[in-house]
Design a protein around this motif. Structure first.
Motif, PDB file in Angstrom:
ATOM      1  N   ALA A  38      44.475  47.579  45.902  1.00  0.00           N
ATOM      2  CA  ALA A  38      43.260  47.706  45.084  1.00  0.00           C
ATOM      3  C   ALA A  38      43.414  46.921  43.785  1.00  0.00           C
ATOM      4  O   ALA A  38      42.478  46.243  43.336  1.00  0.00           O
ATOM      5  CB  ALA A  38      42.993  49.179  44.781  1.00  0.00           C
ATOM      6  N   ASP A  39      44.595  46.989  43.190  1.00  0.00           N
ATOM      7  CA  ASP A  39      44.849  46.246  41.958  1.00  0.00           C
ATOM      8  C   ASP A  39      44.732  44.741  42.198  1.00  0.00           C
ATOM      9  O   ASP A  39      44.155  44.009  41.383  1.00  0.00           O
ATOM     10  CB  ASP A  39      46.250  46.586  41.436  1.00  0.00           C
ATOM     11  CG  ASP A  39      46.561  45.909  40.109  1.00  0.00           C
ATOM     12  OD1 ASP A  39      45.915  46.265  39.112  1.00  0.00           O
ATOM     13  OD2 ASP A  39      47.420  45.017  40.087  1.00  0.00           O
ATOM     14  N   ALA A  40      45.270  44.293  43.335  1.00  0.00           N
ATOM     15  CA  ALA A  40      45.241  42.854  43.653  1.00  0.00           C
ATOM     16  C   ALA A  40      43.808  42.354  43.828  1.00  0.00           C
ATOM     17  O   ALA A  40      43.447  41.283  43.324  1.00  0.00           O
ATOM     18  CB  ALA A  40      46.061  42.574  44.908  1.00  0.00           C
ATOM     19  N   ILE A  41      42.986  43.130  44.529  1.00  0.00           N
ATOM     20  CA  ILE A  41      41.621  42.645  44.750  1.00  0.00           C
ATOM     21  C   ILE A  41      40.786  42.771  43.481  1.00  0.00           C
ATOM     22  O   ILE A  41      39.881  41.959  43.240  1.00  0.00           O
ATOM     23  CB  ILE A  41      40.949  43.335  45.949  1.00  0.00           C
ATOM     24  CG1 ILE A  41      39.839  42.428  46.496  1.00  0.00           C
ATOM     25  CG2 ILE A  41      40.422  44.724  45.619  1.00  0.00           C
ATOM     26  CD1 ILE A  41      39.435  42.694  47.918  1.00  0.00           C
ATOM     27  N   ALA A  42      41.103  43.753  42.642  1.00  0.00           N
ATOM     28  CA  ALA A  42      40.407  43.871  41.352  1.00  0.00           C
ATOM     29  C   ALA A  42      40.716  42.651  40.481  1.00  0.00           C
ATOM     30  O   ALA A  42      39.818  42.042  39.882  1.00  0.00           O
ATOM     31  CB  ALA A  42      40.833  45.159  40.646  1.00  0.00           C
ATOM     32  N   ARG A  43      41.994  42.278  40.427  1.00  0.00           N
ATOM     33  CA  ARG A  43      42.383  41.103  39.641  1.00  0.00           C
ATOM     34  C   ARG A  43      41.779  39.825  40.233  1.00  0.00           C
ATOM     35  O   ARG A  43      41.333  38.931  39.502  1.00  0.00           O
ATOM     36  CB  ARG A  43      43.904  40.994  39.579  1.00  0.00           C
ATOM     37  CG  ARG A  43      44.581  42.089  38.759  1.00  0.00           C
ATOM     38  CD  ARG A  43      46.095  41.946  38.832  1.00  0.00           C
ATOM     39  NE  ARG A  43      46.808  43.055  38.238  1.00  0.00           N
ATOM     40  CZ  ARG A  43      47.233  43.130  36.976  1.00  0.00           C
ATOM     41  NH1 ARG A  43      46.973  42.119  36.158  1.00  0.00           N
ATOM     42  NH2 ARG A  43      47.892  44.173  36.524  1.00  0.00           N
ATOM     43  N   TYR A  44      41.777  39.741  41.570  1.00  0.00           N
ATOM     44  CA  TYR A  44      41.200  38.550  42.228  1.00  0.00           C
ATOM     45  C   TYR A  44      39.718  38.407  41.874  1.00  0.00           C
ATOM     46  O   TYR A  44      39.249  37.317  41.536  1.00  0.00           O
ATOM     47  CB  TYR A  44      41.368  38.656  43.742  1.00  0.00           C
ATOM     48  CG  TYR A  44      40.528  37.652  44.494  1.00  0.00           C
ATOM     49  CD1 TYR A  44      40.887  36.305  44.553  1.00  0.00           C
ATOM     50  CD2 TYR A  44      39.332  38.035  45.104  1.00  0.00           C
ATOM     51  CE1 TYR A  44      40.091  35.371  45.197  1.00  0.00           C
ATOM     52  CE2 TYR A  44      38.534  37.113  45.756  1.00  0.00           C
ATOM     53  CZ  TYR A  44      38.921  35.780  45.800  1.00  0.00           C
ATOM     54  OH  TYR A  44      38.120  34.861  46.432  1.00  0.00           O
ATOM     55  N   LYS A  45      38.981  39.511  41.957  1.00  0.00           N
ATOM     56  CA  LYS A  45      37.541  39.447  41.679  1.00  0.00           C
ATOM     57  C   LYS A  45      37.275  39.032  40.225  1.00  0.00           C
ATOM     58  O   LYS A  45      36.307  38.340  39.933  1.00  0.00           O
ATOM     59  CB  LYS A  45      36.891  40.801  41.976  1.00  0.00           C
ATOM     60  CG  LYS A  45      36.740  41.103  43.460  1.00  0.00           C
ATOM     61  CD  LYS A  45      35.648  40.255  44.095  1.00  0.00           C
ATOM     62  CE  LYS A  45      35.365  40.672  45.534  1.00  0.00           C
ATOM     63  NZ  LYS A  45      34.239  39.912  46.115  1.00  0.00           N
ATOM     64  N   LYS A  46      38.166  39.434  39.330  1.00  0.00           N
ATOM     65  CA  LYS A  46      38.014  38.999  37.931  1.00  0.00           C
ATOM     66  C   LYS A  46      38.177  37.485  37.820  1.00  0.00           C
ATOM     67  O   LYS A  46      37.452  36.826  37.073  1.00  0.00           O
ATOM     68  CB  LYS A  46      39.036  39.712  37.047  1.00  0.00           C
ATOM     69  CG  LYS A  46      38.679  41.161  36.748  1.00  0.00           C
ATOM     70  CD  LYS A  46      39.739  41.823  35.871  1.00  0.00           C
ATOM     71  CE  LYS A  46      39.407  43.299  35.653  1.00  0.00           C
ATOM     72  NZ  LYS A  46      40.464  44.017  34.914  1.00  0.00           N
ATOM     73  N   THR A  47      39.134  36.925  38.578  1.00  0.00           N
ATOM     74  CA  THR A  47      39.299  35.463  38.546  1.00  0.00           C
ATOM     75  C   THR A  47      38.087  34.763  39.141  1.00  0.00           C
ATOM     76  O   THR A  47      37.838  33.591  38.859  1.00  0.00           O
ATOM     77  CB  THR A  47      40.570  35.006  39.308  1.00  0.00           C
ATOM     78  OG1 THR A  47      40.396  35.204  40.717  1.00  0.00           O
ATOM     79  CG2 THR A  47      41.806  35.731  38.830  1.00  0.00           C
ATOM     80  N   MET A  48      37.319  35.486  39.961  1.00  0.00           N
ATOM     81  CA  MET A  48      36.114  34.913  40.571  1.00  0.00           C
ATOM     82  C   MET A  48      34.873  35.153  39.716  1.00  0.00           C
ATOM     83  O   MET A  48      33.756  34.889  40.147  1.00  0.00           O
ATOM     84  CB  MET A  48      35.912  35.504  41.968  1.00  0.00           C
ATOM     85  CG  MET A  48      36.999  35.128  42.965  1.00  0.00           C
ATOM     86  SD  MET A  48      37.082  33.358  43.297  1.00  0.00           S
ATOM     87  CE  MET A  48      35.646  33.147  44.352  1.00  0.00           C
TER      88      MET A  48
END
Length: 638
Positions: free
Chosen positions: A29-39
């Motif tokens: 969940a942390d990884a996809i949260a951080r990924y979405k922020k980069t997007m």
């Protein structure tokens, strides 16, 4: 256009410490949260603890605590674990919080006002461990839970029911219209199959224990723990008290629930039916991951093979642990946590591929240009192939992360990293450096390598945030916070500023050496055999199974016993010097032992001996070699 993303983990039971399964979900969940922020998304990331229910009440009683005191002890353990794993959540919810109790009361009233709650009586089987009622057609092994395998209790009580059956067709239609509503698709098919068996109405109240949220329209009843727990996803984004936040992240955001496959049915069936009844939007994606084994076996405390996340972090570092969990198995499948595979992954992917690319690039730039970025506008065809692969990499990462396929996204990134290592070998900067006419081409090559590392750092940031920042720091961008980095800003090339000072290379991913344990079963290939004989010599010795039919002492010979033994063809007498080891030799009658039968007969103390009984010697103790009684007398020993 505003882009909002809301991701959740399950809320974790407070009855046990955080383990590798809960760590896996939370890191994902942390990884996809951080990924979405980069997007470019505005992100809300929720985790928390599930603190009500009969199981919690009973455990607290055993501990000599109130349920609230017990949950107050356990909830901080999860917060501490997530901090240690560099999990950057937006909110941590506890179901004992007032805001959550208010949200549960609100959704219950909505569903009740809709006419979807009625009073009845429940009689059936209940799993305390899973906090769920188990229909008779799902019971396994006579009276055990199909999910956890524990024995079920018979429950008889007045209950309020939710008309879940009313929403069967609407839920099937929603799943059909939204192919990615349940991921991976193999789990989607399982859920559809289960729904088509026929949904039953759900008991949503209990009156045989007290630890839960009271139901206002049902005095004496508390809310069934799953109806309570699932509502947490609404609570945290302001369902009961912050309409603006709720509108932003629930109504106008992409909502994703990440969870283990064991609780998929609750999330993909009960939860959507609750929302349909309450008139709320359904989540966009419900994503279930598999289970972890350890070294090929199911984890259990009795086996001592439970993977403790903090121990693994101490061994390998937090980013290496995060990377291996997300890379080793595709999200959705079961995975095996093996020391060999983890160490191989760290050494190969992190130390050799990424670490080597960083160290070589910075080392050469310092050697050739004193670490200061130079002009580089002399391009060749190979540079275009790198650009094309990078463009493809961005597409693949986006595609796989939309499907919540962490492992495949990382695979695409590592394909690009491998290509850049190959780029070094193909362009051979050390050869270019020897030719003054190739100085600008050398600068172009080195700039390509630096830029690729800058981009790679942001690509790996969601999975390995600390290491990504270290890469930027070593590239001389320690004034930039990688948490603010955006994919949009790293799509182009040739963006380096001439004169920029690069930092120094320091190993970020040290190689892991596995301590080789001596194999107790290893053979000694240098073994020297004393008094060796060939197989021909051994075959000359006739050894057979004989049965002892009579034993007697020999007068005047304290050490000797005389045995009459039955062979396969006759009865023989054998004298043996084992008297002091068998004070009651008559007990040997009827035993089957081994005897050498082709020795030359001799006389010992006047008694004929027609063979030799075989024995063992250990610590000066002699013992006859006994043979299983099922073996026939006369059987040959080979």
């Amino acid at each position: 256009m505003e882009k909002n993303f809301y991701v959740t983990t399950p809320i974790y039971y407070v009855n046990g410490d955080p383990h590798v399964g809960s760590a896996y979900t939370t890191i994902a969940a942390d990884a996809i949260a951080r990924y979405k922020k980069t997007m470019g998304y505005d992100v809300f990331f929720l985790t928390g603890t599930d603190e009500h229910g009969q199981k919690v009440e009973e455990t607290a009683k055993l501990k000599g605590l109130t349920p609230q005191a017990w949950t107050d002890v356990m909830a901080p353990k999860f917060m501490e674990m997530w901090k240690a794993l560099n999990v950057n959540y937006t909110d941590f919810i506890r179901t004992t919080q007032t805001r959550h109790k208010d949200a549960v009361k609100k959704i219950l009233k909505k569903v009740y006002d809709e006419g979807d709650i009625y009073k009845g009586a429940y009689e059936g089987k209940y799993c305390v461990s899973c906090e769920t009622f188990v229909p008779e057609n799902q019971v396994v092994n006579e009276n055990h839970c199909p999910d956890c395998g524990k024995e079920l209790r018979i429950v008889q009580e007045e209950s309020y029911f939710f008309r879940m059956s009313k929403y069967q067709d609407a839920l099937l239609a929603h799943i059909d219209a939204h192919p990615d509503f349940i991921l991976p698709h193999s789990r989607r098919n399982e859920v559809i199959s289960f729904i088509k068996q026929g949904l039953q109405d759900l008991s949503i109240s209990r009156n045989t224990f007290e630890w839960g949220i009271p139901i206002e329209f049902a005095p004496g009843h508390i809310t069934y723990v799953w109806f309570d727990a699932l509502t947490n996803y609404l609570t945290a984004v302001g369902y009961e008290n912050n309409p603006e936040l709720f509108d932003k992240f629930w109504n106008h955001g992409e909502v994703m629930h990440l969870l283990g496959k064991d609780i998929l049915r609750f999330h993909a069936i009960i939860w959507p039916c609750m929302l349909l009844s309450a008139g709320e939007k359904l989540p966009d994606k419900i994503v279930a991951h598999g289970w972890w084994t350890s070294e090929g076996e199911k984890m259990s405390k009795s086996k001592g093979n439970v993977v403790a996340p903090l121990d693994e972090v101490a061994k390998y570092g937090v980013d290496a642990f995060r990377y291996c969990l997300l890379r080793e198995v595709n999200f959705g499948n079961d995975g095996d946590y093996s020391t060999n595979s983890i160490v191989t992954r760290i050494n190969s992917d992190l130390a050799n591929d990424l670490g080597n690319l960083l160290n070589r690039t910075l080392g050469m730039y310092k050697k050739y240009f004193d670490g200061k970025v130079v002009e580089g506008n002399k391009f060749e065809a190979i540079d275009e192939t790198v650009k094309e692969l990078y463009k493809e990499t961005l597409k693949l990462v986006e595609h796989h992360m939309e499907k919540v396929e962490y492992s495949r996204a990382l695979e695409a990134i590592w394909k690009f990293i491998s290509r850049m290592n190959k780029y070094i070998d193909e362009t051979a900067p050390w050869i270019l450096a020897k030719d003054e006419a190739q100085k600008e081409r050398l600068g172009t090559v080195m700039n390509f390598l630096v830029e690729s590392l800058y981009k790679v750092a942001l690509l790996v940031y969601p999975y390995m945030p600390e290491s990504a920042q270290k890469i930027w720091n070593q590239l001389g961008y320690d004034n930039l916070d990688i948490r603010e980095g955006k994919i949009e800003d790293i799509k182009g090339w040739n963006t380096l500023t001439v004169g920029h000072i690069l930092g120094n290379a320091e190993p970020i991913f040290p190689r892991i050496e596995i301590e080789k344990k001596e194999d107790p079963l290893a053979i000694n290939e240098e073994l020297v055999v004393e008094n060796p004989i060939g197989i021909e010599d051994f075959s000359k010795v006739a050894i057979e199974v004989v049965e002892i039919v009579e034993v007697a002492r020999i007068e005047g010979a304290d050490k000797l016993l005389k045995f009459k033994v039955k062979t396969g063809t006759e009865v023989r007498q054998i004298v043996s010097g084992i008297a002091k080891y068998y004070p009651n030799p008559e007990e040997l009658v009827g035993k089957k032992v081994m005897a050498v039968l082709n020795l030359t007969p001799v006389k010992l103390r006047g008694e004929l001996s027609q063979g030799m009984l075989l024995s063992t010697e250990e610590k000066k103790r002699i013992k006859l070699v006994e043979i299983d009684n099922s073996v026939k007398v006369g059987s040959k020993i080979k």
